[in-house]
Scaffold this motif. Structure first.
Motif, PDB file in Angstrom:
ATOM      1  N   TRP A   1       0.835  -1.207   0.000  1.00  0.00           N
ATOM      2  CA  TRP A   1       0.000   0.000   0.000  1.00  0.00           C
ATOM      3  C   TRP A   1       0.869   1.257   0.000  1.00  0.00           C
ATOM      4  O   TRP A   1       0.543   2.252  -0.666  1.00  0.00           O
ATOM      5  CB  TRP A   1      -0.924   0.008   1.216  1.00  0.00           C
ATOM      6  CG  TRP A   1      -1.971  -1.053   1.218  1.00  0.00           C
ATOM      7  CD1 TRP A   1      -2.160  -2.030   2.173  1.00  0.00           C
ATOM      8  CD2 TRP A   1      -2.993  -1.286   0.231  1.00  0.00           C
ATOM      9  NE1 TRP A   1      -3.216  -2.840   1.835  1.00  0.00           N
ATOM     10  CE2 TRP A   1      -3.749  -2.407   0.655  1.00  0.00           C
ATOM     11  CE3 TRP A   1      -3.341  -0.656  -0.962  1.00  0.00           C
ATOM     12  CZ2 TRP A   1      -4.840  -2.902  -0.063  1.00  0.00           C
ATOM     13  CZ3 TRP A   1      -4.426  -1.157  -1.688  1.00  0.00           C
ATOM     14  CH2 TRP A   1      -5.155  -2.260  -1.247  1.00  0.00           C
ATOM     15  N   ILE A   2       1.975   1.236   0.728  1.00  0.00           N
ATOM     16  CA  ILE A   2       2.868   2.395   0.759  1.00  0.00           C
ATOM     17  C   ILE A   2       3.481   2.643  -0.620  1.00  0.00           C
ATOM     18  O   ILE A   2       3.479   3.770  -1.130  1.00  0.00           O
ATOM     19  CB  ILE A   2       3.971   2.201   1.822  1.00  0.00           C
ATOM     20  CG1 ILE A   2       3.369   2.224   3.232  1.00  0.00           C
ATOM     21  CG2 ILE A   2       5.050   3.279   1.689  1.00  0.00           C
ATOM     22  CD1 ILE A   2       4.366   1.883   4.329  1.00  0.00           C
ATOM     23  N   LEU A   3       4.008   1.597  -1.224  1.00  0.00           N
ATOM     24  CA  LEU A   3       4.631   1.738  -2.542  1.00  0.00           C
ATOM     25  C   LEU A   3       3.604   2.123  -3.597  1.00  0.00           C
ATOM     26  O   LEU A   3       3.901   2.897  -4.520  1.00  0.00           O
ATOM     27  CB  LEU A   3       5.337   0.441  -2.921  1.00  0.00           C
ATOM     28  CG  LEU A   3       6.526   0.040  -2.035  1.00  0.00           C
ATOM     29  CD1 LEU A   3       6.962  -1.386  -2.333  1.00  0.00           C
ATOM     30  CD2 LEU A   3       7.686   1.014  -2.219  1.00  0.00           C
ATOM     31  N   GLY A   4       2.401   1.575  -3.480  1.00  0.00           N
ATOM     32  CA  GLY A   4       1.340   1.956  -4.411  1.00  0.00           C
ATOM     33  C   GLY A   4       1.009   3.429  -4.324  1.00  0.00           C
ATOM     34  O   GLY A   4       0.798   4.102  -5.342  1.00  0.00           O
ATOM     35  N   THR A   5       0.966   3.956  -3.110  1.00  0.00           N
ATOM     36  CA  THR A   5       0.726   5.390  -2.932  1.00  0.00           C
ATOM     37  C   THR A   5       1.814   6.210  -3.602  1.00  0.00           C
ATOM     38  O   THR A   5       1.532   7.226  -4.255  1.00  0.00           O
ATOM     39  CB  THR A   5       0.674   5.732  -1.431  1.00  0.00           C
ATOM     40  OG1 THR A   5      -0.304   4.917  -0.783  1.00  0.00           O
ATOM     41  CG2 THR A   5       0.324   7.199  -1.220  1.00  0.00           C
ATOM     42  N   ALA A   6       3.057   5.761  -3.455  1.00  0.00           N
ATOM     43  CA  ALA A   6       4.178   6.481  -4.078  1.00  0.00           C
ATOM     44  C   ALA A   6       4.030   6.542  -5.588  1.00  0.00           C
ATOM     45  O   ALA A   6       4.291   7.576  -6.213  1.00  0.00           O
ATOM     46  CB  ALA A   6       5.498   5.815  -3.684  1.00  0.00           C
ATOM     47  N   THR A   7       3.598   5.425  -6.203  1.00  0.00           N
ATOM     48  CA  THR A   7       3.443   5.440  -7.660  1.00  0.00           C
ATOM     49  C   THR A   7       2.277   6.315  -8.091  1.00  0.00           C
ATOM     50  O   THR A   7       2.319   6.924  -9.160  1.00  0.00           O
ATOM     51  CB  THR A   7       3.255   4.022  -8.219  1.00  0.00           C
ATOM     52  OG1 THR A   7       2.067   3.432  -7.672  1.00  0.00           O
ATOM     53  CG2 THR A   7       4.457   3.151  -7.902  1.00  0.00           C
ATOM     54  N   TYR A   8       1.233   6.394  -7.281  1.00  0.00           N
ATOM     55  CA  TYR A   8       0.121   7.303  -7.594  1.00  0.00           C
ATOM     56  C   TYR A   8       0.614   8.742  -7.718  1.00  0.00           C
ATOM     57  O   TYR A   8       0.208   9.481  -8.612  1.00  0.00           O
ATOM     58  CB  TYR A   8      -0.947   7.246  -6.503  1.00  0.00           C
ATOM     59  CG  TYR A   8      -1.790   5.997  -6.479  1.00  0.00           C
ATOM     60  CD1 TYR A   8      -1.837   5.113  -7.553  1.00  0.00           C
ATOM     61  CD2 TYR A   8      -2.559   5.697  -5.357  1.00  0.00           C
ATOM     62  CE1 TYR A   8      -2.620   3.978  -7.511  1.00  0.00           C
ATOM     63  CE2 TYR A   8      -3.349   4.565  -5.307  1.00  0.00           C
ATOM     64  CZ  TYR A   8      -3.375   3.705  -6.392  1.00  0.00           C
ATOM     65  OH  TYR A   8      -4.160   2.579  -6.350  1.00  0.00           O
ATOM     66  N   TYR A   9       1.495   9.132  -6.797  1.00  0.00           N
ATOM     67  CA  TYR A   9       2.000  10.504  -6.813  1.00  0.00           C
ATOM     68  C   TYR A   9       3.105  10.681  -7.844  1.00  0.00           C
ATOM     69  O   TYR A   9       3.324  11.787  -8.338  1.00  0.00           O
ATOM     70  CB  TYR A   9       2.491  10.899  -5.415  1.00  0.00           C
ATOM     71  CG  TYR A   9       1.348  11.322  -4.508  1.00  0.00           C
ATOM     72  CD1 TYR A   9       1.076  12.670  -4.297  1.00  0.00           C
ATOM     73  CD2 TYR A   9       0.521  10.383  -3.906  1.00  0.00           C
ATOM     74  CE1 TYR A   9       0.017  13.071  -3.487  1.00  0.00           C
ATOM     75  CE2 TYR A   9      -0.537  10.765  -3.098  1.00  0.00           C
ATOM     76  CZ  TYR A   9      -0.784  12.113  -2.892  1.00  0.00           C
ATOM     77  OH  TYR A   9      -1.842  12.505  -2.106  1.00  0.00           O
ATOM     78  N   LEU A  10       3.803   9.611  -8.162  1.00  0.00           N
ATOM     79  CA  LEU A  10       4.840   9.693  -9.186  1.00  0.00           C
ATOM     80  C   LEU A  10       4.227  10.011 -10.552  1.00  0.00           C
ATOM     81  O   LEU A  10       4.723  10.886 -11.279  1.00  0.00           O
ATOM     82  CB  LEU A  10       5.612   8.367  -9.250  1.00  0.00           C
ATOM     83  CG  LEU A  10       6.702   8.262 -10.318  1.00  0.00           C
ATOM     84  CD1 LEU A  10       7.839   9.232 -10.022  1.00  0.00           C
ATOM     85  CD2 LEU A  10       7.221   6.822 -10.396  1.00  0.00           C
ATOM     86  N   ILE A  11       3.150   9.304 -10.887  1.00  0.00           N
ATOM     87  CA  ILE A  11       2.454   9.539 -12.156  1.00  0.00           C
ATOM     88  C   ILE A  11       0.951   9.572 -11.873  1.00  0.00           C
ATOM     89  O   ILE A  11       0.266   8.536 -11.971  1.00  0.00           O
ATOM     90  CB  ILE A  11       2.771   8.457 -13.205  1.00  0.00           C
ATOM     91  CG1 ILE A  11       4.284   8.323 -13.408  1.00  0.00           C
ATOM     92  CG2 ILE A  11       2.080   8.775 -14.538  1.00  0.00           C
ATOM     93  CD1 ILE A  11       4.679   7.243 -14.403  1.00  0.00           C
ATOM     94  N   PRO A  12       0.414  10.715 -11.512  1.00  0.00           N
ATOM     95  CA  PRO A  12      -1.038  10.805 -11.268  1.00  0.00           C
ATOM     96  C   PRO A  12      -1.801  10.478 -12.548  1.00  0.00           C
ATOM     97  O   PRO A  12      -1.432  10.911 -13.641  1.00  0.00           O
ATOM     98  CB  PRO A  12      -1.237  12.274 -10.873  1.00  0.00           C
ATOM     99  CG  PRO A  12       0.118  12.772 -10.467  1.00  0.00           C
ATOM    100  CD  PRO A  12       1.098  12.005 -11.300  1.00  0.00           C
TER     101      PRO A  12
END
Length: 356
Positions: free
Chosen positions: A214-225
């Motif tokens: 879940w943490i890494l998934g959040t990071a990718t959301y913000y990396l490429i919205p």
């Protein structure tokens, strides 16, 4: 290890549960809990910082992502506890013997450790949900992801290629049901990671993997919205029959518009982000849980489910094709980080039955 080994009756396990299940929990196990909570605490701090930045408090609409899920986890936990005791009890399986097995295996210390792990998961998920909601305040980059997909597939839409290959009628209904099974799998999987693990340290490895995905998934959301192909290229999905998928997609876009227009209203909350696919990432993490415990048949079944999920998520327009390998990469990294986070050096050996 066979799938049945994890829940083998006590009489078939050479008395090993009798040696350790009721014993005091070693201090090292509490250090594992502390290390897990340190990661969760840092993630929550990131969530709080983002909350201050956007001026929107944490929200749990209708208790959907915290209150109700904790209650549901308790119910699933108790059900799995009863199943675990039933299977571990040798014949004859009387109520008294099953209760005795459960009481012996689940000492107060082990129960305390279990319920130190599960809230860590829930607070991670709650923080993830709020950060995902606020991600819609960032400008989406769907055009870039669409370009990547078309470059990889020689100018074609991968979703349209799947529609041509599988058809747009029966396959749509099957893949809709397949995709909608995901929440049920998740709701059962993380309590199972705690209840069915013979060693409590392996329970912490499983929960740490869930926390990290879940943490890494959040990071990718913000990396490429991004919002997803259903929003970026709606014509690609116009031939699909109307199902709950289209209803959910429309609802998520309405939620997004409401949050953008009224960010400080109490019911303003969004649930749409595409890169990376956490349907794929979390399913792969659950598959990793079966692999960690050496459950071969379960791993194969989950591998099939993962393959279907990868197809469904592109076919139905939730995710770009590039979101799929990104989800797999997240799961792989989560499983690399998980044992290191809680200080576990390796998987349980075949036949290993120590409870600590």
């Amino acid at each position: 290890m066979k799938d049945s080994d994890l829940l083998a009756p006590a009489s078939d396990r050479e008395q090993a549960p009798r040696r350790g299940s009721g014993a005091a929990v070693p201090r090292a196990e509490w250090w594992r809990a502390a290390r897990l909570w340190a990661v969760v605490g840092c993630f929550m701090a990131v969530g709080l910082a983002r909350s201050v930045q956007v001026g929107i408090p944490f929200r749990d609409p209708h208790g959907s992502f915290l209150v109700n899920r904790v209650s549901l986890t308790l119910a699933v936990f108790l059900g799995l506890l009863a199943l675990d005791g039933l299977v571990r009890t040798g014949r004859p399986r009387t109520l008294r013997r099953v209760v005795s097995t459960v009481r012996h295996r689940w000492s107060p210390g082990r129960l305390a450790l279990a319920w130190a792990a599960l809230p860590a998961y829930h607070l991670t998920y709650f923080t993830y949900r709020n950060l995902k909601s606020w991600d819609v305040l960032n400008a989406p980059r769907d055009a870039m992801l669409t370009g990547w997909d078309r470059w990889l597939f020689l100018g074609h839409s991968p979703a349209v290629l799947l529609h041509d290959l599988l058809g747009q009628h029966t396959a749509a209904w099957v893949l809709t049901a397949w995709y909608q099974a995901f929440p049920i799998l998740v709701i059962v999987a993380y309590p199972a990671a705690v209840v069915l693990a013979t060693r409590i340290r392996d329970a912490y490895v499983g929960i740490a993997a869930f926390v990290w995905v879940w943490i890494l998934g959040t990071a990718t959301y913000y990396l490429i919205p991004s919002l997803g192909p259903f929003r970026a290229e709606p014509a690609d999905f116009s031939g699909l029959p109307h199902t709950v998928i289209q209803d959910n997609q429309a609802r998520y876009l309405v939620q997004r518009e409401h949050l953008l227009a009224n960010p400080h209203v109490g019911d303003a909350y969004a649930q749409v982000s595409a890169f990376a696919s956490l349907h794929v990432g979390v399913t792969a993490t659950i598959l990793g849980l079966a692999w960690w415990h050496g459950l071969r048949r379960t791993t194969i079944v989950l591998g099939v489910f993962l393959a279907g999920t990868m197809v469904a998520t592109v076919y139905l327009g939730w995710h770009f094709a590039v979101d799929v390998p990104a989800g797999l990469a997240i799961a792989a990294l989560a499983w690399w980080l998980a044992p290191r986070t809680v200080g576990v050096r390796g998987r349980p050996a075949d036949g290993q039955s120590a409870s600590q």
